[in-house]
Write a protein that holds these residues in place. Structure first.
Motif, PDB file in Angstrom:
ATOM      1  N   GLY A  41       0.851  -1.191   0.000  1.00 36.39           N
ATOM      2  CA  GLY A  41       0.000   0.000   0.000  1.00 36.39           C
ATOM      3  C   GLY A  41       0.881   1.232   0.000  1.00 36.39           C
ATOM      4  N   SER A  42       0.668   2.119   0.946  1.00 38.28           N
ATOM      5  CA  SER A  42       1.491   3.326   1.027  1.00 38.28           C
ATOM      6  C   SER A  42       2.566   3.224   2.107  1.00 38.28           C
ATOM      7  N   SER A  43       2.665   2.055   2.760  1.00 40.71           N
ATOM      8  CA  SER A  43       3.627   1.876   3.849  1.00 40.71           C
ATOM      9  C   SER A  43       4.879   1.153   3.365  1.00 40.71           C
ATOM     10  N   SER A  44       6.049   1.747   3.653  1.00 38.89           N
ATOM     11  CA  SER A  44       7.296   1.065   3.315  1.00 38.89           C
ATOM     12  C   SER A  44       7.495  -0.092   4.285  1.00 38.89           C
ATOM     13  N   CYS A  45       8.305  -1.061   3.869  1.00 41.96           N
ATOM     14  CA  CYS A  45       8.503  -2.270   4.657  1.00 41.96           C
ATOM     15  C   CYS A  45       9.938  -2.371   5.155  1.00 41.96           C
ATOM     16  N   TYR A  46      10.089  -2.825   6.381  1.00 42.36           N
ATOM     17  CA  TYR A  46      11.376  -3.008   7.032  1.00 42.36           C
ATOM     18  C   TYR A  46      11.789  -4.455   6.790  1.00 42.36           C
ATOM     19  N   GLY A  47      12.707  -4.684   5.858  1.00 42.87           N
ATOM     20  CA  GLY A  47      13.113  -6.040   5.499  1.00 42.87           C
ATOM     21  C   GLY A  47      13.977  -6.698   6.553  1.00 42.87           C
ATOM     22  N   LEU A  48      13.728  -7.988   6.780  1.00 45.07           N
ATOM     23  CA  LEU A  48      14.511  -8.757   7.748  1.00 45.07           C
ATOM     24  C   LEU A  48      15.224  -9.952   7.131  1.00 45.07           C
ATOM     25  N   CYS A  49      14.617 -10.584   6.131  1.00 42.48           N
ATOM     26  CA  CYS A  49      15.215 -11.774   5.537  1.00 42.48           C
ATOM     27  C   CYS A  49      14.769 -11.896   4.086  1.00 42.48           C
ATOM     28  N   ALA A  50      15.536 -12.669   3.311  1.00 40.68           N
ATOM     29  CA  ALA A  50      15.214 -12.829   1.891  1.00 40.68           C
ATOM     30  C   ALA A  50      15.748 -14.163   1.387  1.00 40.68           C
ATOM     31  N   ALA A  51      15.131 -14.650   0.319  1.00 43.27           N
ATOM     32  CA  ALA A  51      15.596 -15.867  -0.355  1.00 43.27           C
ATOM     33  C   ALA A  51      15.169 -15.794  -1.813  1.00 43.27           C
ATOM     34  N   PHE A  52      16.049 -16.270  -2.689  1.00 38.79           N
ATOM     35  CA  PHE A  52      15.676 -16.388  -4.104  1.00 38.79           C
ATOM     36  C   PHE A  52      14.749 -17.586  -4.254  1.00 38.79           C
ATOM     37  N   LEU A  53      13.724 -17.434  -5.075  1.00 36.87           N
ATOM     38  CA  LEU A  53      12.826 -18.539  -5.380  1.00 36.87           C
ATOM     39  C   LEU A  53      13.404 -19.349  -6.537  1.00 36.87           C
ATOM     40  N   PRO A  54      12.974 -20.607  -6.711  1.00 36.17           N
ATOM     41  CA  PRO A  54      13.484 -21.420  -7.819  1.00 36.17           C
ATOM     42  C   PRO A  54      13.346 -20.688  -9.153  1.00 36.17           C
ATOM     43  N   GLY A  55      14.395 -20.712  -9.953  1.00 39.15           N
ATOM     44  CA  GLY A  55      14.419 -20.007 -11.225  1.00 39.15           C
ATOM     45  C   GLY A  55      15.157 -18.682 -11.141  1.00 39.15           C
ATOM     46  N   ASN A  56      15.372 -18.185  -9.921  1.00 40.60           N
ATOM     47  CA  ASN A  56      16.136 -16.961  -9.665  1.00 40.60           C
ATOM     48  C   ASN A  56      15.545 -15.704 -10.299  1.00 40.60           C
ATOM     49  N   THR A  57      14.258 -15.728 -10.627  1.00 38.63           N
ATOM     50  CA  THR A  57      13.624 -14.539 -11.211  1.00 38.63           C
ATOM     51  C   THR A  57      12.835 -13.745 -10.168  1.00 38.63           C
ATOM     52  N   VAL A  59      12.426 -12.905  -5.686  1.00 38.93           N
ATOM     53  CA  VAL A  59      12.954 -12.973  -4.324  1.00 38.93           C
ATOM     54  C   VAL A  59      11.778 -12.851  -3.375  1.00 38.93           C
ATOM     55  N   VAL A  60      11.760 -13.686  -2.340  1.00 34.30           N
ATOM     56  CA  VAL A  60      10.754 -13.530  -1.292  1.00 34.30           C
ATOM     57  C   VAL A  60      11.424 -12.767  -0.151  1.00 34.30           C
ATOM     58  N   LEU A  61      10.719 -11.756   0.353  1.00 45.30           N
ATOM     59  CA  LEU A  61      11.239 -10.869   1.387  1.00 45.30           C
ATOM     60  C   LEU A  61      10.329 -10.940   2.598  1.00 45.30           C
ATOM     61  N   GLY A  62      10.897 -11.196   3.763  1.00 50.29           N
ATOM     62  CA  GLY A  62      10.147 -11.177   5.016  1.00 50.29           C
ATOM     63  C   GLY A  62      10.355  -9.845   5.709  1.00 50.29           C
ATOM     64  N   THR A  63       9.295  -9.278   6.265  1.00 54.13           N
ATOM     65  CA  THR A  63       9.388  -7.948   6.869  1.00 54.13           C
ATOM     66  C   THR A  63       9.053  -7.969   8.357  1.00 54.13           C
ATOM     67  N   ARG A  64       9.510  -6.947   9.044  1.00 52.44           N
ATOM     68  CA  ARG A  64       9.225  -6.800  10.473  1.00 52.44           C
ATOM     69  C   ARG A  64       7.727  -6.645  10.727  1.00 52.44           C
ATOM     70  N   GLU A  65       7.018  -6.101   9.751  1.00 46.56           N
ATOM     71  CA  GLU A  65       5.572  -5.902   9.890  1.00 46.56           C
ATOM     72  C   GLU A  65       4.788  -7.206   9.732  1.00 46.56           C
ATOM     73  N   GLY A  66       5.473  -8.293   9.405  1.00 50.42           N
ATOM     74  CA  GLY A  66       4.816  -9.591   9.257  1.00 50.42           C
ATOM     75  C   GLY A  66       4.394  -9.916   7.840  1.00 50.42           C
ATOM     76  N   HIS A  67       4.839  -9.135   6.877  1.00 54.00           N
ATOM     77  CA  HIS A  67       4.489  -9.372   5.479  1.00 54.00           C
ATOM     78  C   HIS A  67       5.493 -10.304   4.812  1.00 54.00           C
ATOM     79  N   LEU A  68       5.024 -11.049   3.835  1.00 58.52           N
ATOM     80  CA  LEU A  68       5.885 -11.760   2.893  1.00 58.52           C
ATOM     81  C   LEU A  68       5.646 -11.125   1.538  1.00 58.52           C
ATOM     82  N   LEU A  69       6.700 -10.615   0.928  1.00 58.12           N
ATOM     83  CA  LEU A  69       6.603  -9.967  -0.368  1.00 58.12           C
ATOM     84  C   LEU A  69       7.372 -10.774  -1.396  1.00 58.12           C
ATOM     85  N   ILE A  70       6.814 -10.927  -2.576  1.00 63.98           N
ATOM     86  CA  ILE A  70       7.542 -11.542  -3.680  1.00 63.98           C
ATOM     87  C   ILE A  70       7.887 -10.434  -4.663  1.00 63.98           C
TER      88      ILE A  70
END
Length: 83
Positions: A41-57, A59-70
């Motif tokens: 939405g309009s809120s920036s996310c504080y990233g904590l962890c990341a991993a490339f998904l199969p195919g390397n195209t 990245v999944v990002l875990g945030t302090r706010e509890g979101h998972l972003l692809i």
């Protein structure tokens, strides 16, 4: 500072995660390919962890706010957000 580092399965790309910036790097040239400031939405996310998904195209990002972003590596867009 950097919170997490992830390597692609072919070791050609790296992803670093800091407070509000996620960067995609070319490992061999040591150059930044994408500098992203993911948000939900309009809120920036504080990233904590990341991993490339199969195919390397994507990245999944875990945030302090509890979101998972692809993130699409090529475009830098958030293509999916789990809140």
């Amino acid at each position: 500072g950097i919170r997490a580092v992830a390597m692609s399965s072919h070791d050609q790309l790296a992803c670093t995660v800091s407070k509000n910036v996620t960067k995609i790097w070319n490992v061999s040239s040591r150059s930044c390919l994408q500098s992203l400031s993911p948000s939900v939405g309009s809120s920036s996310c504080y990233g904590l962890c990341a991993a490339f998904l199969p195919g390397n195209t994507h990245v999944v990002l875990g945030t302090r706010e509890g979101h998972l972003l692809i993130l699409d590596v090529a475009s830098g867009d958030v293509v999916f957000a789990e809140e």
